[in-house]
Design an enzyme around this catalytic site. Structure first.
Site, PDB file in Angstrom:
ATOM      1  N   GLY A 184     -10.654   3.942   7.631  1.00 52.16           N
ATOM      2  CA  GLY A 184     -11.041   2.580   7.976  1.00 52.16           C
ATOM      3  C   GLY A 184     -11.091   2.353   9.467  1.00 52.16           C
ATOM      4  N   HIS A 204      -1.868  -1.062   7.222  1.00 50.77           N
ATOM      5  CA  HIS A 204      -1.540  -1.345   5.828  1.00 50.77           C
ATOM      6  C   HIS A 204      -0.499  -0.359   5.299  1.00 50.77           C
ATOM      7  CE1 HIS A 204      -5.005   1.436   5.818  1.00 50.77           C
ATOM      8  NE2 HIS A 204      -4.374   2.000   4.802  1.00 50.77           N
ATOM      9  N   HIS A 220     -27.579 -16.489  24.821  1.00 47.78           N
ATOM     10  CA  HIS A 220     -26.531 -16.287  25.815  1.00 47.78           C
ATOM     11  C   HIS A 220     -25.802 -17.576  26.186  1.00 47.78           C
ATOM     12  CE1 HIS A 220     -28.242 -12.368  26.090  1.00 47.78           C
ATOM     13  NE2 HIS A 220     -27.604 -12.024  27.185  1.00 47.78           N
ATOM     14  N   ASN A 265      -8.026  11.430   4.072  1.00 44.58           N
ATOM     15  CA  ASN A 265      -7.807  11.536   2.626  1.00 44.58           C
ATOM     16  C   ASN A 265      -9.037  11.169   1.801  1.00 44.58           C
ATOM     17  OD1 ASN A 265      -7.855   8.657   2.326  1.00 44.58           O
ATOM     18  ND2 ASN A 265      -5.694   8.550   2.892  1.00 44.58           N
ATOM     19  N   ASP A 319     -31.724 -17.643  30.310  1.00 45.24           N
ATOM     20  CA  ASP A 319     -31.476 -16.621  29.282  1.00 45.24           C
ATOM     21  C   ASP A 319     -31.564 -17.186  27.873  1.00 45.24           C
ATOM     22  OD1 ASP A 319     -31.245 -14.350  30.757  1.00 45.24           O
ATOM     23  OD2 ASP A 319     -29.077 -14.468  30.997  1.00 45.24           O
ATOM     24  N   PRO A 373      -5.624  -5.266  11.566  1.00 42.86           N
ATOM     25  CA  PRO A 373      -7.080  -5.252  11.760  1.00 42.86           C
ATOM     26  C   PRO A 373      -7.502  -3.842  12.181  1.00 42.86           C
ATOM     27  CG  PRO A 373      -6.072  -7.126  12.873  1.00 42.86           C
ATOM     28  CD  PRO A 373      -4.958  -6.212  12.467  1.00 42.86           C
ATOM     29  N   HIS A 428       0.842  -1.198   0.000  1.00 44.92           N
ATOM     30  CA  HIS A 428       0.000   0.000   0.000  1.00 44.92           C
ATOM     31  C   HIS A 428       0.882   1.254   0.000  1.00 44.92           C
ATOM     32  CE1 HIS A 428      -2.343  -3.291   1.717  1.00 44.92           C
ATOM     33  NE2 HIS A 428      -3.438  -2.657   1.348  1.00 44.92           N
ATOM     34  N   HIS A 459      -4.106   3.101  -3.383  1.00 41.64           N
ATOM     35  CA  HIS A 459      -4.269   2.509  -2.051  1.00 41.64           C
ATOM     36  C   HIS A 459      -3.521   1.191  -1.887  1.00 41.64           C
ATOM     37  CE1 HIS A 459      -6.263   1.529   1.772  1.00 41.64           C
ATOM     38  NE2 HIS A 459      -6.358   0.303   1.284  1.00 41.64           N
TER      39      HIS A 459
END
Length: 681
Positions: free
Chosen positions: A160, A70, A487, A189, A483, A119, A30, A265
């Site tokens: 992101g 990235h 659950h 950006n 529950d 992530p 990237h 990108h």
């Protein structure tokens, strides 16, 4: 630090060139984000960031987190240019096998990388953990005139990160905790993989952060080094709020045909476009060639040496006046447990044996925590709005609170050690990762096991980064009861066991729970998950406590239920089902069928034992039946002949009714063992 006149344009273009060249050589990566953030990096790294390339782990350094991981060539270029042990050959090996420059930054691989990012959203959340740890340690250890803990946490992040839901959890908590030394620079950006973000990202980011208790500066021109510098100067003046600096940038800055497009990108610019970009930015150098004068402008070793020397001098003065505190600080920053940890652990397990209490394993966990939190001051607990259910609070861990003035509220000079994370499981898990990475605290926190799905990727990241983070997951099965299936965890234990590097414990009683805590705390480079029951579990008598640390052990031989015969089968059980196995063993004994019961509180720990021990616990020729209130698929790896488990979702009903309905009864286990023996016969 002094800042002599530097060629800031050349400094930024060096980053752009290295990003283009490395991505092109790898034919993967990237380039656009590093090119767009280059001027922001010049402002922060050359004028503000307190660090020393020759001592990447110097304690009082500022922490830098590249949340938009990235853009990894940005941080690799910065580390190389400023003088870290990252050579030009390392940059040429970008994204290659065993290189120090993997596709996304990884802590422990590249000197100077503080956390593994990729992530999206987790980097900014880790940074909240860094800033929280700094604020708490400063409160705990600093003394008037002696600030040994005094650093900032800086974050670069993109669209992101802000779109990911975890960022909302992290941003809200950072504002509530008034983390004034957290400064985030937003690379605004307007481009993501799918193009211009305006059709799907219309948030008013400034207002969102302001509503969460942040200072917001900008938008500023992200390509104006002086403007970004001035914003950082202003941000550092905050005494009661974290700061967001909005930097308007062009992705792929300098590229004539790719700037401000999604094409910049996630793919190489291509040889022709790189040539045009070099011409456009006036960079007349071959690939991976940096002029000596640019290296000179970037080199941070001299400033770093002075920073470290100054801090060392301050710490020596602190040590002379406060020797006990200094020793404690050094121990905790090394990640070492107190010298008497083994004694504490023995006491916790021995007490469990002596009392032989019938309690839920979540209560057994709290009992163990009373021992450990009283003796280990770095334990930092919490819960995702389920404290009364998870039982993660103790007498030694008052609630963590921050006053209106931005200062941490103290009890006997200490900050509170139990955090109310609110209903933010994912944010909680990733913040704990940041706390662990920073050092000085061992984070643990609780929620229901079924909600581990929310926090799963942060749990995985803890395992990937080899961090001592402890997850307390209660209400671990259909035993939750009324529950209902929303659950009731069914697949979660098996799912967590699949995460490499994560130790998973499902203890059967107070003693196994104390051992689970002992092992989790002792594992300096491994996260742990403790799966605990809502319902009461009887204590199972044992003759040897040490074997529990091996993940599985022989709990009961046939002789213990009156049969002086060798076992003809083995029942393997975990958690609440261990008692079920013992009852089945007793029923089988009445029929003259001798059975061994193996308790397996941690499959992950047992799997690491040597072959001889495994064979001693699970003799190869004996048929095996596994019993666990969870999905059955997991258990076939142990060569079982049958599994008493559950491969559907639960129902809303009292626990006792559910267990009977789904076949978790001594009668069904007995019938299963007899059927296996008949088939083997």
């Amino acid at each position: 630090m002094s800042h002599p006149t530097k060629n800031i344009t050349a400094m930024a273009n060096a980053i752009r060139a290295l990003a283009m060249d490395a991505v092109q050589q790898a034919n993967s990566g990237h380039p656009g984000a590093p090119m767009g953030m280059a001027d922001m990096a010049v402002a922060l790294w050359s004028r503000h960031l307190r660090h020393h390339p020759a001592q990447p782990q110097w304690f009082d350094r500022d922490r830098f987190v590249l949340s938009n991981g990235h853009a990894s060539m940005l941080i690799y270029a910065l580390l190389h240019l400023t003088g870290y042990e990252l050579s030009i050959d390392d940059l040429k090996a970008f994204r290659q096998m065993h290189s120090k420059t993997p596709g996304h930054p990884e802590v422990g691989i590249t000197p100077g990388v503080e956390t593994t990012t990729g992530p999206l959203g987790q980097g900014i959340t880790n940074a909240v953990g860094f800033a929280l740890a700094e604020k708490m340690l400063a409160t705990e250890f600093n003394r008037p005139g002696h600030d040994i803990v005094n650093h900032h946490t800086y974050v670069f992040m993109g669209d992101g990160c802000l779109m990911e839901g975890i960022s909302h959890e992290a941003v809200a908590l950072a504002g509530a905790w008034k983390l004034n030394k957290l400064i985030a620079l937003y690379d605004d950006n307007g481009i993501s993989i799918d193009g211009q973000v305006t059709p799907w990202f219309i948030d008013n980011t400034a207002q969102r952060f302001e509503a969460c208790g942040w200072n917001v500066i900008g938008p500023v021109d992200g390509h104006d080094v002086d403007a970004v510098d001035g914003a950082i100067v202003k941000a550092k003046l905050s005494s009661d709020k974290p700061t967001l600096i909005i930097c308007k940038t062009a992705i792929g800055k300098g590229s004539p045909n790719r700037a401000n497009t999604a094409k910049a990108h996630g793919e190489p610019l291509g040889g022709d476009e790189i040539k045009l970009t070099r011409e456009a930015i006036g960079w007349a150098h071959e690939p991976f060639v940096i002029p000596e004068e640019v290296y000179g402008d970037w080199n941070a070793k001299a400033d770093g040496e002075q920073l470290v020397a100054d801090w060392n001098q301050r710490f020596e003065a602190y040590k002379a006046l406060f020797p006990a505190e200094a020793a404690e600080f050094e121990r905790r920053m090394k990640g070492d447990l107190p010298a008497n940890f083994a004694e504490i652990a023995v006491q916790a397990v021995a007490t469990a044996h002596e009392k032989a209490e019938t309690v839920a394993s979540r209560k057994a966990s709290q009992i163990a925590l009373e021992f450990f939190t009283a003796a280990i001051p770095e334990m930092l607990g919490g819960s995702a709005d389920l404290t009364g259910s998870n039982l993660t609070n103790t007498k030694s861990t008052p609630a963590f609170r921050v006053g209106d003035d931005g200062k941490v509220v103290t009890t006997d000079g200490k900050p509170g050690r139990h955090i109310n994370y609110g209903v933010r499981e994912f944010g909680m898990a990733a913040i704990m990762n940041g706390v662990a990475l920073h050092g000085g605290y061992i984070p643990y926190a609780g929620t229901f096991l079924t909600f581990s799905d929310y926090s799963r990727n942060a749990i995985r990241m803890a395992a990937l980064m080899k961090q001592r983070v402890i997850h307390v997951f209660t209400h671990d099965s259909i035993g939750l009861g009324e529950d209902g299936p929303t659950h009731q965890s069914v697949e979660h234990a098996a799912s967590l066991r699949l995460i490499p590097g994560l130790d998973v414990w499902r203890p059967a009683d107070t003693a196994e729970t104390a051992v689970a805590w002992t092992m989790a705390l002792a594992n300096k480079h491994r996260p742990s998950a403790l799966l605990l029951s809502r319902q009461n579990l009887p204590y199972a008598p044992k003759t040897d406590a040490d074997v529990m640390t091996q993940g599985a052990y022989v709990l009961a031989e046939p002789a213990e239920v009156g049969l002086k015969k060798k076992a003809v089968a083995v029942i393997i059980a975990t958690g609440s089902e261990v008692q079920l196995a013992l009852h089945a063993q007793a029923e089988l004994a009445k029929r003259g069928v001798p059975v061994r019961v193996v308790s397996m509180p941690s499959t992950t720990v047992f799997d690491r034992q040597d072959v001889a021990y495994k064979k001693a616990v699970l003799p190869p020729k004996l048929p095996r039946v596994a019993v666990e209130a969870g999905v059955t698929d997991f258990w076939w790896k142990y060569g079982v002949d049958a599994v008493v488990g559950i491969d559907t979702y639960g129902e809303s009903a009292p626990a006792g009714v559910l267990f009977k309905h789904f076949g978790f009864t001594p009668e069904n286990v007995v019938a299963t063992v007899l059927k296996v023996l008949k088939n083997r016969g």
